[in-house]
Scaffold this motif. Structure first.
Motif, short mmCIF file in Angstrom:
data_model
loop_
_atom_site.label_atom_id
_atom_site.label_comp_id
_atom_site.label_asym_id
_atom_site.label_seq_id
_atom_site.Cartn_x
_atom_site.Cartn_y
_atom_site.Cartn_z
N GLU A 87 1.12 -1.20 -0.04
CA GLU A 87 -0.11 0.12 -0.02
C GLU A 87 0.72 1.34 -0.12
OE1 GLU A 87 -3.20 0.21 2.57
OE2 GLU A 87 -3.24 -2.11 3.11
N GLU A 88 0.41 2.38 -0.83
CA GLU A 88 1.20 3.67 -1.04
C GLU A 88 1.25 4.23 0.58
OE1 GLU A 88 0.55 7.33 -3.65
OE2 GLU A 88 0.62 5.57 -4.74
N GLY A 89 2.34 4.75 0.99
CA GLY A 89 2.59 5.35 2.21
C GLY A 89 2.74 4.64 3.36
N LYS A 90 3.12 3.38 2.91
CA LYS A 90 3.57 2.29 4.18
C LYS A 90 5.02 1.79 4.01
CE LYS A 90 -0.97 0.66 5.47
NZ LYS A 90 -1.73 -0.53 6.00
N THR A 91 5.58 1.50 5.01
CA THR A 91 6.92 0.96 5.01
C THR A 91 6.96 -0.39 5.17
OG1 THR A 91 7.73 3.15 5.92
CG2 THR A 91 9.28 1.22 6.35
N TYR A 92 7.72 -0.99 4.65
CA TYR A 92 7.78 -2.40 4.54
C TYR A 92 9.39 -2.94 4.45
CZ TYR A 92 3.16 -2.24 2.88
OH TYR A 92 1.90 -1.85 2.61
N GLU A 93 9.57 -4.08 5.35
CA GLU A 93 11.05 -4.73 5.28
C GLU A 93 11.09 -5.48 3.75
OE1 GLU A 93 13.14 -6.39 8.83
OE2 GLU A 93 12.54 -8.24 7.68
N LEU A 94 12.02 -5.22 3.45
CA LEU A 94 12.06 -5.95 1.70
C LEU A 94 13.66 -6.48 1.58
CD1 LEU A 94 10.32 -3.08 -0.39
CD2 LEU A 94 9.47 -5.43 0.28
N GLY A 124 21.09 -8.33 -2.41
CA GLY A 124 21.55 -8.94 -1.05
C GLY A 124 21.25 -8.15 0.08
N GLN A 125 20.78 -7.08 0.10
CA GLN A 125 20.58 -6.26 1.06
C GLN A 125 19.02 -6.48 1.62
OE1 GLN A 125 21.14 -2.20 -0.25
NE2 GLN A 125 22.79 -2.06 1.09
N THR A 126 18.82 -6.44 2.76
CA THR A 126 17.43 -6.35 3.46
C THR A 126 17.29 -4.94 4.10
OG1 THR A 126 17.52 -8.57 4.03
CG2 THR A 126 15.85 -7.24 5.24
N VAL A 127 16.41 -4.18 3.55
CA VAL A 127 15.91 -2.65 3.94
C VAL A 127 14.66 -2.52 4.40
CG1 VAL A 127 17.87 -2.10 2.06
CG2 VAL A 127 15.37 -2.18 1.74
N GLN A 128 14.36 -1.48 5.10
CA GLN A 128 12.95 -1.04 5.40
C GLN A 128 12.86 0.27 4.33
OE1 GLN A 128 10.98 -1.64 8.16
NE2 GLN A 128 12.38 -3.32 8.37
N ALA A 129 11.91 0.06 3.74
CA ALA A 129 11.70 0.85 2.36
C ALA A 129 10.17 1.42 2.51
CB ALA A 129 11.86 0.11 1.35
N TYR A 130 10.24 2.84 2.25
CA TYR A 130 8.84 3.70 2.25
C TYR A 130 8.43 3.49 0.81
CZ TYR A 130 5.68 7.40 2.34
OH TYR A 130 4.62 8.22 2.36
N VAL A 131 7.19 3.03 0.60
CA VAL A 131 6.53 2.73 -0.54
C VAL A 131 5.76 4.18 -0.72
CG1 VAL A 131 4.74 1.86 -2.13
CG2 VAL A 131 6.07 0.54 -0.40
N HIS A 132 6.38 5.05 -2.13
CA HIS A 132 5.78 6.22 -2.22
C HIS A 132 5.08 6.25 -3.78
CE1 HIS A 132 8.76 6.78 -5.50
NE2 HIS A 132 9.83 6.15 -4.70
N ASN A 133 4.84 5.05 -4.29
CA ASN A 133 4.16 5.21 -5.25
C ASN A 133 3.59 3.66 -6.07
OD1 ASN A 133 2.68 6.20 -7.80
ND2 ASN A 133 4.35 6.19 -9.10
N THR A 180 5.84 -6.29 -7.62
CA THR A 180 7.27 -5.96 -7.85
C THR A 180 7.76 -4.58 -7.51
OG1 THR A 180 7.63 -7.62 -9.91
CG2 THR A 180 9.36 -6.22 -9.58
N VAL A 181 8.67 -4.65 -6.35
CA VAL A 181 9.03 -3.17 -5.72
C VAL A 181 10.34 -2.93 -6.08
CG1 VAL A 181 9.17 -2.16 -3.61
CG2 VAL A 181 7.61 -4.08 -3.96
N PHE A 182 10.77 -1.55 -6.68
CA PHE A 182 11.77 -1.01 -7.26
C PHE A 182 12.01 -0.01 -6.24
CE2 PHE A 182 9.85 -2.52 -10.89
CZ PHE A 182 11.00 -3.04 -11.52
N VAL A 183 13.48 -0.36 -5.44
CA VAL A 183 13.90 0.48 -4.22
C VAL A 183 15.12 1.31 -4.67
CG1 VAL A 183 14.57 0.35 -1.72
CG2 VAL A 183 13.06 -1.28 -2.71
N SER A 184 14.94 2.55 -4.83
CA SER A 184 16.16 3.45 -5.20
C SER A 184 17.20 3.37 -4.15
CB SER A 184 15.65 4.82 -5.43
OG SER A 184 15.36 5.41 -4.24
N GLY A 185 18.49 3.21 -4.63
CA GLY A 185 19.64 3.19 -4.04
C GLY A 185 20.04 1.76 -3.08
N ALA A 186 18.92 0.71 -3.22
CA ALA A 186 19.29 -0.47 -2.68
C ALA A 186 19.98 -1.25 -3.68
CB ALA A 186 17.88 -1.22 -2.44
N GLN A 187 20.93 -2.22 -2.91
CA GLN A 187 21.71 -3.07 -3.75
C GLN A 187 21.41 -4.74 -3.46
OE1 GLN A 187 24.39 -2.24 -5.53
NE2 GLN A 187 23.54 0.09 -4.96
#
Length: 204
Positions: free
Chosen positions: A149-156, A184-193, A175-182
């Motif tokens: 959902e837009e506006g929420k943060t997820y561990e990806l 092999g990483q696990t990140v907390q990502a905020y979905v803006h769109n 399918t989620v595209f996370v700017s600046g992520a590499q």
């Protein structure tokens, strides 16, 4: 022939590495054009040619990814609604992962064939094959289960890299595209769109 010569010859006969595949697969950037309530993808045929795929098949897949209706005529695709170049980029990346790239060796040297009524992706480099299935529309998928959902943060977990260098993750049917992520990483990502079953996020 001595051992060293035999080893060199064996290496020469191996398929190219996945890194070489990325260099070989030169896909044109999508060219979008607003047309009232529609958005045109004017070079969909050029993109399909670069992928060695049928342009109408690519158009249909993009249409499903964007969760909209559209038309394909004279090499130009038109989609109901307003979509950005980033939307088209993401849809094309997803198409490449599903219908072009071999899941075993990572190479794009594949062909789509129908065998016994089942659409198969066969790799001409390593011989691997797998079925590909027509996906339901993004809008019907979201109505069943809103995994993102837009506006929420997820561990990806970042499992791939898009053509533009963004990290790629999968969550449910998205399918989620996370700017600046590499990869092999696990990140907390905020979905803006969110667009169709594609989502765009940034690390928090």
């Amino acid at each position: 022939m001595n051992y060293a010569d035999a080893l060199d010859r064996a290496y020469d006969e191996l398929p190219d590495s996945p890194a070489d595949a990325g260099e070989r697969l030169q896909v044109p950037d999508p060219e979008g054009q607003t047309d009232g309530a529609f958005t045109r993808l004017t070079n969909v045929s050029d993109i399909a040619d670069a992928l060695s795929r049928d342009a109408e098949h690519l158009h249909s897949a993009i249409q499903r990814q964007l969760g909209t209706n559209g038309q394909f005529e004279d090499g130009v695709a038109r989609y109901n609604g307003s979509f950005s170049i980033a939307d088209f980029d993401a849809a094309i990346d997803d198409y490449i992962a599903e219908f072009v790239t071999c899941s075993e060796c990572g190479l794009p040297d594949t062909v789509l064939k129908t065998e016994d009524g089942v659409r198969m992706l066969r790799c001409q480099a390593c011989g691997a094959f797998r079925p590909v299935q027509k996906r339901s529309s993004a809008s019907s998928q979201r109505s069943q289960a809103p995994d993102i959902e837009e506006g929420k943060t997820y561990e990806l977990e970042i499992t791939g890299t898009g053509r533009k260098g963004d990290g790629v993750a999968e969550k449910g049917k998205f399918t989620v595209f996370v700017s600046g992520a590499q990869e092999g990483q696990t990140v907390q990502a905020y979905v803006h769109n969110v667009s169709g079953n594609l989502a765009f996020a940034r690390p928090t």
